[in-house]
Design an enzyme around this catalytic site. Sequence first.
Site, PDB file in Angstrom:
ATOM      1  N   ASP A  31      -1.672  -0.670   5.907  1.00 41.27           N
ATOM      2  CA  ASP A  31      -1.900  -0.091   7.231  1.00 41.27           C
ATOM      3  C   ASP A  31      -3.326   0.390   7.429  1.00 41.27           C
ATOM      4  O   ASP A  31      -3.735   0.658   8.549  1.00 41.27           O
ATOM      5  CB  ASP A  31      -0.946   1.085   7.471  1.00 41.27           C
ATOM      6  CG  ASP A  31      -1.384   2.337   6.731  1.00 41.27           C
ATOM      7  OD1 ASP A  31      -1.850   2.205   5.578  1.00 41.27           O
ATOM      8  OD2 ASP A  31      -1.267   3.438   7.306  1.00 41.27           O
TER       9      ASP A  31
ATOM     10  N   ASP B 160      -7.258  -1.848   3.764  1.00 36.78           N
ATOM     11  CA  ASP B 160      -6.331  -2.933   3.455  1.00 36.78           C
ATOM     12  C   ASP B 160      -6.675  -4.220   4.189  1.00 36.78           C
ATOM     13  O   ASP B 160      -6.108  -5.269   3.882  1.00 36.78           O
ATOM     14  CB  ASP B 160      -4.894  -2.529   3.838  1.00 36.78           C
ATOM     15  CG  ASP B 160      -4.391  -1.344   3.037  1.00 36.78           C
ATOM     16  OD1 ASP B 160      -4.695  -1.285   1.833  1.00 36.78           O
ATOM     17  OD2 ASP B 160      -3.716  -0.476   3.612  1.00 36.78           O
TER      18      ASP B 160
ATOM     19  N   ASP C  71       0.868  -1.177   0.000  1.00 30.88           N
ATOM     20  CA  ASP C  71       0.000   0.000   0.000  1.00 30.88           C
ATOM     21  C   ASP C  71       0.909   1.233   0.000  1.00 30.88           C
ATOM     22  O   ASP C  71       2.090   1.147   0.357  1.00 30.88           O
ATOM     23  CB  ASP C  71      -0.896  -0.017   1.234  1.00 30.88           C
ATOM     24  CG  ASP C  71      -1.787   1.206   1.313  1.00 30.88           C
ATOM     25  OD1 ASP C  71      -2.395   1.557   0.291  1.00 30.88           O
ATOM     26  OD2 ASP C  71      -1.839   1.825   2.394  1.00 30.88           O
TER      27      ASP C  71
END
Length: 778
Positions: A676, A680, A473
Amino acid sequence: MPLSAAAVLASTVPDPSAATASAPQGLAVLDDPVELRRFTRYSTTAAGEALADSSLRITGMHCAACAGLIEQAVARVDGVVEATVSAAGERARVQWQPQRARMADIVLAIRAAGYDATPDTALESRETRKLEHRQAVWRLFVAAFCAMQVMMMATPSYVASGNELAPDLRQLLNWGSWLLSLPVMVFAAGPFFSGAWRSLRARRIGMDVPVALGVLVTFVASTGATFDPDGLFGHEVYFDSLTMFVSFLLAGRLLETRARHKVAQVLEATLSGMPETALRLDAQGHAESVSVQRLMPGDRVRVPVGQAFPADGAVIEGATRADEALLTGESAPVAKPLGAAVVAGSVNLGAPVVVRIDRVGADTRLEGIVALMRDAMSQRPSLARAADRWAAPFLWAVLVLAAGAAAVWSVIDPGRAVWVAVSVLIVTCPCALSLAAPSALLSAASALARRGVLLQRLDALEGLTQVDRIYFDKTGTVTDEHLQWSGLQRLGSACALPDFSDAQWLAHAAGLAGWSSHPLSKALVAAAGEGGPVTDATAWRDVQERPGEGLQALDAEGRRWRLGRASFVGAVDGVDAPPSPTGDGRAAVWLGVEDRALVRFDFDEALRPDARAAVAALRQRGLQVVLLSGDRAERAERMGRRLVVDAVIGGATPESKLAEVAAAQAGGLRVAMVGDGINDAPVLARADVSFAMGQGALVARAQADAVVVSSRLGDLVLAHDLAGRTMAVVRQNLWWAAAYNGVCIPLALTGWLPPWAAGLGMASSSLLVIVNSLRLAR
């Protein structure tokens, strides 16, 4: 007698609105019955009076004497029956009468003493963990203590030769060993027998079944030899091997329990703050602080700057900006004009607004993402079930070998038939095999924990060695939380203005930016602070902040300066006002005077210091690195170029992230995910191996295989390397266990390996496996 929480609360706790008037705004929610139930248990005294028992988490204690000071402070509150404080655990237990005292008063007394207290909502789970750990320690202590005593009694039989040890003395030592083995069988080995019984009732074979069978047969054979040395079982006893075997297995389980508990404690620490509240407006527009659990669709709430939106809804008064990074991955604040929808969990950054609640609880988008995560988790295969499937043929092979050996020797030498069968069972007891992987994985987990990586699933180490592609990410994972000033561009000039240098323009703009809490304003002030003195913010007057536009103020000469969006700052004809944000995906702020833009300040997301090095190291190890971000495509592409990754996917939703990982897995790839945000969480659960950054959303950390508490991406490289070494040690352990069985089983079948030697070999092989695994913990 105990009462239900609802019954006690209904009769003793005043209306929460009344508490608001007598307690500070932040503490009034503690007197809300809904919140009290989270950390309070209720009962009645012998006199029929209601009694509340609350658990609090204390901060600010530095020595044991602090506990006494807090106890005295709480005891002076009218209605408190008893207060006990643990300095080591930083916890307080307070018994109080709800009809006379309020929880807010108790917390105020603690604060007045110089400390702070918050509800201990994890009391029940922590008590469960404490009980589990205490039982594990006691079982290990009993097994180890008895094993040492049994070894003392067995030593004369090993060292004596000929008739040096009298038969009656040998018999007495055997009886003593039998007595010392009883606590091991009844108490210490209880988890193995209960686990085996559960497996058999479920008609499956788990690893506890061969362990329990080996322990039971060894004990039965040794018991028969103890009470009838001339009988079917012979005169040899194996209580020393039995107790050592149980001790080794219990030590491994205790280490595993501690690893699980450590991760749970880290996650619970994030929930130790004050209860979440919201400012609910009544029909007259008056605000009261209530628990977010009391909100209903249709309620109106006031959301101050810096506070998270308590539920999904729409802005009905004012306009603001919201930080939705943890929900959508979008790093830049999102404008929320009148009528715009807001999402629970996003943070209000611009200005106070009033929001109409549309969805609460399970109906919010956040809960929808959690549901996606649960669906993804249900598709994760279990390596434990695979191990249990292998245990079945192993067990049957052991039984067939033991039974076959007994049958053959009943013809050759009936007196040695049981002797040989017991030797086979002992030498094939899966102690070394059962410790081969767990001992290595636990040692590696301990080493990673010291580096700031907490493993929640030990099998992730094996999966990490098989990963072909790793997804990162962007926001909050490869980037820091804050934007970084990257440069400025002069757009024009104005009469009677000095020819400022770049550093002077930066300081001049930072003086005005200091009036705002916008992330770009903070970044501007931080950049100016690094370059030298910042223009005094008090030099500006009539400062106004327009949500979604920027700042406006007058300087000492009465000229109007603006700092913000291009359309807000630039000239009417727009000649000197480039679009906002800049075309390449970076953010920008303009500074101008009298409707003319003079300077553009460019900002970019700041990479974590070790991000490039970590990505390069992973690619050198043969992994494909893909940037998978919910941020806009142009931002993601630019970050991908800076990181030098193999591919970039921008504008991804939680659903599309999940689909991308599923497609990669369907193509035969083993994938890892590093993220995080709440968005996600589903893909973290679906990936073969997943890492959550330590500062990320709780739901992401709770579902990841590992939490990178250090927030250093370089630790992922260390984890990958350590995983490779760990699996090498596991293979060494397995080869040793297989070689040991390959040599000793034929010896036992031929009658050349007595049971005592089989027990000694079994214990030695287990010890060698553990010592080999401990090398990983260095």
